[in-house]
Each structure stands twice: as C-alpha cells, then as structure tokens.
Scaffold this motif. Structure first.
Motif: not given
Length: 103
Positions: A67-74, A34-44, A51-59
């Motif tokens: 939850r916790g992400l802005s409309a723009r991030q979503l 949650r923190r990396v997706l909401t506040n993280g830099s491109w490097d993060a 570390q976890i892969g795109d499939a796990e992030i999507r899931e």
C-alpha cells in the motif's frame, strides 16, 4: 531506557508535514518506512536498509500489501526482495484502481 535516536537530517524533506525532530524509527516505523520507500533517495533507502535490514523491509511490504507504493515501485521491490509475482500483481491491480493510480 536508551534515548530515541534522531533521524538523519537528509530525510527531513520527506516529512515536511510532520514535526521532524519528534519522529523516530522506534515510534513512527510504518510512516518512515513508507515515506522512504515511496519518496526516498538512494541514500535514504540505503540508510533504511542499514537500520532495519532487508528481511524487515520485505516483511513490511508483504504485511502492508505494498500500500502506498506505485506499480513501478512495487515491481522494483518485487525483484529486489523476490516477492511472489502473483501477490505483487494483486497489489499492482489495486494500486491502478485507486484515484491516485489513474492519474
């Protein structure tokens, strides 16, 4: 049991309110994602994807209903991970109807 791998030091600013040295992707997975997706830099974000892969992030996004992400991030992650637009619309509407969504 393998030792718990420490998070990279460049993530420390995103966890200012936690004991950074005690965090691990194994035990604090939801918080870190949650923190990396909401506040993280491109490097993060790149680190997280490696570390976890795109499939796990999507899931994770689907399971957490964004939850916790802005409309723009979503909307960004909707495009990247081909998330169902109808579902993301619901998440965005919910995000707009929270106290933080109206600021």
């Amino acid at each position: 049991m393998p030792p718990i791998k420490a998070l990279p030091k460049n993530l420390k600013p995103y966890f200012w309110d936690y004991s950074f040295s005690k965090l691990s992707l194994k035990t604090d997975r939801d918080l870190i994602i949650r923190r990396v997706l909401t506040n993280g830099s491109w490097d993060a974000i790149r680190w997280l994807r490696n570390q976890i892969g795109d499939a796990e992030i999507r899931e994770w996004l689907i399971t957490q209903h964004g939850r916790g992400l802005s409309a723009r991030q979503l909307r960004f992650w909707e495009l990247i991970y081909h998330l169902p637009t109808r579902q993301v619309n619901e998440w965005v509407n919910f995000a707009h109807n929270t106290p933080w969504g109206n600021r």
